[in-house]
Design an enzyme around this catalytic site. Structure first.
Site, PDB file in Angstrom:
ATOM      1  N   LYS A  64       0.836  -1.215   0.000  1.00 55.30           N
ATOM      2  CA  LYS A  64       0.000   0.000   0.000  1.00 55.30           C
ATOM      3  C   LYS A  64       0.863   1.254   0.000  1.00 55.30           C
ATOM      4  O   LYS A  64       0.523   2.247  -0.641  1.00 55.30           O
ATOM      5  CB  LYS A  64      -0.952  -0.006   1.204  1.00 55.30           C
ATOM      6  CG  LYS A  64      -2.076  -1.022   1.056  1.00 55.30           C
ATOM      7  CD  LYS A  64      -3.145  -0.850   2.128  1.00 55.30           C
ATOM      8  CE  LYS A  64      -4.302  -1.803   1.883  1.00 55.30           C
ATOM      9  NZ  LYS A  64      -5.306  -1.775   2.957  1.00 55.30           N
ATOM     10  N   LYS A  72      -8.377 -13.240  -8.479  1.00 52.10           N
ATOM     11  CA  LYS A  72      -9.595 -13.424  -7.686  1.00 52.10           C
ATOM     12  C   LYS A  72     -10.613 -12.309  -7.940  1.00 52.10           C
ATOM     13  O   LYS A  72     -10.246 -11.183  -8.302  1.00 52.10           O
ATOM     14  CB  LYS A  72      -9.263 -13.551  -6.198  1.00 52.10           C
ATOM     15  CG  LYS A  72      -8.809 -12.284  -5.542  1.00 52.10           C
ATOM     16  CD  LYS A  72      -8.845 -12.426  -4.027  1.00 52.10           C
ATOM     17  CE  LYS A  72      -8.751 -11.037  -3.414  1.00 52.10           C
ATOM     18  NZ  LYS A  72      -9.374 -10.870  -2.138  1.00 52.10           N
ATOM     19  N   LYS A  81     -13.357  -6.351  -5.368  1.00 51.88           N
ATOM     20  CA  LYS A  81     -14.108  -5.095  -5.554  1.00 51.88           C
ATOM     21  C   LYS A  81     -13.256  -4.057  -6.256  1.00 51.88           C
ATOM     22  O   LYS A  81     -13.770  -3.130  -6.854  1.00 51.88           O
ATOM     23  CB  LYS A  81     -14.626  -4.569  -4.223  1.00 51.88           C
ATOM     24  CG  LYS A  81     -13.534  -4.253  -3.255  1.00 51.88           C
ATOM     25  CD  LYS A  81     -14.082  -3.804  -1.929  1.00 51.88           C
ATOM     26  CE  LYS A  81     -13.002  -3.776  -0.873  1.00 51.88           C
ATOM     27  NZ  LYS A  81     -12.446  -5.064  -0.525  1.00 51.88           N
TER      28      LYS A  81
HETATM   29  P1  ATP Z   1      -9.884  -5.993  -2.467  1.00 51.92           P
HETATM   30  O1  ATP Z   1     -10.569  -5.577  -3.722  1.00 51.92           O
HETATM   31  O2  ATP Z   1      -9.361  -4.852  -1.674  1.00 51.92           O
HETATM   32  O3  ATP Z   1      -8.895  -7.105  -2.699  1.00 51.92           O
HETATM   33  P2  ATP Z   1     -11.817  -7.893  -1.647  1.00 51.92           P
HETATM   34  O4  ATP Z   1     -12.935  -7.706  -2.577  1.00 51.92           O
HETATM   35  O5  ATP Z   1     -10.850  -8.984  -1.957  1.00 51.92           O
HETATM   36  O6  ATP Z   1     -11.015  -6.575  -1.522  1.00 51.92           O
HETATM   37  P3  ATP Z   1     -11.834  -8.062   1.253  1.00 51.92           P
HETATM   38  O7  ATP Z   1     -12.542  -6.972   1.970  1.00 51.92           O
HETATM   39  O8  ATP Z   1     -10.347  -8.058   1.235  1.00 51.92           O
HETATM   40  O9  ATP Z   1     -12.428  -8.134  -0.225  1.00 51.92           O
HETATM   41  O10 ATP Z   1     -12.287  -9.473   1.809  1.00 51.92           O
HETATM   42  C1  ATP Z   1     -13.334  -9.700   2.735  1.00 51.92           C
HETATM   43  C2  ATP Z   1     -13.492 -11.209   2.904  1.00 51.92           C
HETATM   44  O11 ATP Z   1     -13.943 -11.791   1.671  1.00 51.92           O
HETATM   45  C3  ATP Z   1     -12.209 -11.944   3.254  1.00 51.92           C
HETATM   46  O12 ATP Z   1     -12.472 -12.931   4.222  1.00 51.92           O
HETATM   47  C4  ATP Z   1     -11.782 -12.595   1.957  1.00 51.92           C
HETATM   48  O13 ATP Z   1     -11.092 -13.808   2.146  1.00 51.92           O
HETATM   49  C5  ATP Z   1     -13.098 -12.854   1.267  1.00 51.92           C
HETATM   50  N1  ATP Z   1     -12.936 -12.783  -0.186  1.00 51.92           N
HETATM   51  C6  ATP Z   1     -12.624 -11.680  -0.888  1.00 51.92           C
HETATM   52  N2  ATP Z   1     -12.561 -11.948  -2.203  1.00 51.92           N
HETATM   53  C7  ATP Z   1     -12.828 -13.269  -2.338  1.00 51.92           C
HETATM   54  C8  ATP Z   1     -12.921 -14.154  -3.450  1.00 51.92           C
HETATM   55  N3  ATP Z   1     -12.732 -13.721  -4.679  1.00 51.92           N
HETATM   56  N4  ATP Z   1     -13.218 -15.448  -3.223  1.00 51.92           N
HETATM   57  C9  ATP Z   1     -13.418 -15.896  -1.973  1.00 51.92           C
HETATM   58  N5  ATP Z   1     -13.352 -15.123  -0.868  1.00 51.92           N
HETATM   59  C10 ATP Z   1     -13.065 -13.815  -1.032  1.00 51.92           C
END
Ligand code: ATP
Ligand code: LTN
Length: 338
Positions: free
Chosen positions: A119, A200, A203
């Site tokens: 970051k 993955k 968001k």
């Molecule tokens: P970013 O876009 O910042 O990477 P994110 O969409 O990955 O964010 P987080 O807020 O980091 O979401 O994750 C919240 C929860 O959702 C965590 O427990 C994470 O393991 C789960 N999670 C996030 N993305 C996935 C995914 N693609 N598949 C399964 N679990 C997920």
């Protein structure tokens, strides 16, 4: 819901930044598992709005996102009658404990955090909150004496720090904190982007077609799934190395229907991708429709959301004060006479 320490149930706690919209990956990989834990654990789920300001935020959006996230989590099944749902900024104690922990936390350990380095690289000037963030996270966890902390892979290192700080506090002063365990969802629960199935679903993906949001309308969900990237082979079978798009759709279909990958392969043997995608879209829509409907009802009821946060903060605050008083006593602060 109880803050009774005599409760024999183990404590589970997790926090989520108020990011606005949750997606199918968050639901299948995280929130759905938390739902299932509500009967067996004493659960604390909070919106970590204090963590959120480590990167610049528009105040009005941050405030609104706290409600959007709360409503989405509740629409997914987090139940204020069973669990304590609260906003981090509503409870005094997180930052107070973080300060005490910072005084036993080596600076080098914070500087080595992968997430901090990643970051920080993206910032023109790095604020100290970004560096300090894992200590606040440790305090979030230890304040409630959590036994189990569900987190994504990216938070594993922060959990290790939490465990180190708990052990260090316990050995420097006297046994005080549980040393919490991370609960990392199964690798199979990882939902990949529909447009770039080797990364993955996230968001922050700039390609909005890659991510199915929980509150997307049925039409939008269908459009995103029908336009998911596949391959030219034309057979519905799992092969993550060579057919990541179809394999991802099979995983999603399996997760929302409860069918095994083998059953899905058998069901779609000899059928085309178009038919398969249509069935995936139907199944995802059937799963998300009730979530979106509950969300739409909840988000209009600000009074109910505020009441939920208020009740959650009251329960959390009692636990937080108790832990903080104990910590203050152990480090040598005189008791405050009331
Ligand atoms: P970013 O876009 O910042 O990477 P994110 O969409 O990955 O964010 P987080 O807020 O980091 O979401 O994750 C919240 C929860 O959702 C965590 O427990 C994470 O393991 C789960 N999670 C996030 N993305 C996935 C995914 N693609 N598949 C399964 N679990 C997920
Ligand atoms: N850092 C986490 C959110 C978070 C958290 C916590 C998770 C803040 N405090 C305590 C578990 C326990 C994130 O950004 N996903």
């Amino acid at each position: 819901m109880s803050d009774n320490d005599a409760s024999p149930k183990p404590v589970i706690l997790t926090g989520a930044q108020p990011t606005g919209r949750l997606h199918l990956g968050n639901y299948l990989g995280a929130v759905r598992n938390w739902n299932a834990m509500q009967d067996d654990y004493t659960c604390f789920f909070f919106i970590s709005n204090q963590h959120a300001i480590t990167l610049p935020k528009v105040p009005a959006e941050l405030r609104q996102n706290t409600y959007l996230c709360l409503a989405q989590y509740m629409a997914c099944g987090l139940d204020p009658e069973k669990s304590t749902l609260f906003a981090q900024s509503h409870v005094i104690g997180h930052n107070e404990l973080a300060w005490v922990l910072s005084c036993i936390c080596p600076l080098g350990q914070l500087e080595r955090m992968t997430q901090f380095k990643d970051k920080a690289k993206k910032q023109i000037s790095v604020n100290s909150g970004l560096l300090f963030y894992p200590v606040l996270m440790a305090a979030d966890i230890l304040l409630y004496n959590a036994n189990v902390v569900p987190v994504g892979e990216d938070q594993k290192q922060h959990l290790e720090l939490t465990r180190d700080l708990a052990e260090k506090f316990n050995s420097t002063f006297s046994p005080t904190f549980n040393v919490p365990e991370a609960y990392i969802g199964k690798a199979g629960a990882r939902v990949m982007s529909l447009q770039n199935p080797t990364t993955k679903m996230s968001k922050s993906d700039p390609n909005k077609l890659g991510t199915v949001d929980l509150i997307d309308s049925a039409d939008v969900v269908r459009k995103k799934i029908m336009s998911a990237v596949t391959d030219s082979e034309g057979s519905v079978r799992v092969d993550f190395a060579n057919k990541p798009g179809i394999s991802n759709l099979i995983s999603i279909f399996a997760a929302v229907t409860g069918k095994s990958a083998q059953e899905i392969e058998d069901e779609f043997a000899g059928k085309g991708y178009g038919d398969f995608k249509k069935c995936v879209a139907d199944a995802v829509i059937a799963t998300l429709d009730p979530v979106r409907e509950r969300y739409e009802r909840l988000i209009k009821d600000r009074a109910f959301l505020d009441e939920t946060l208020k009740k959650g903060a009251e329960v959390a605050q009692r636990v937080a004060f108790k832990t903080l008083s104990k910590v203050y006593r152990k480090v040598g602060f005189p008791e405050k006479i009331r």
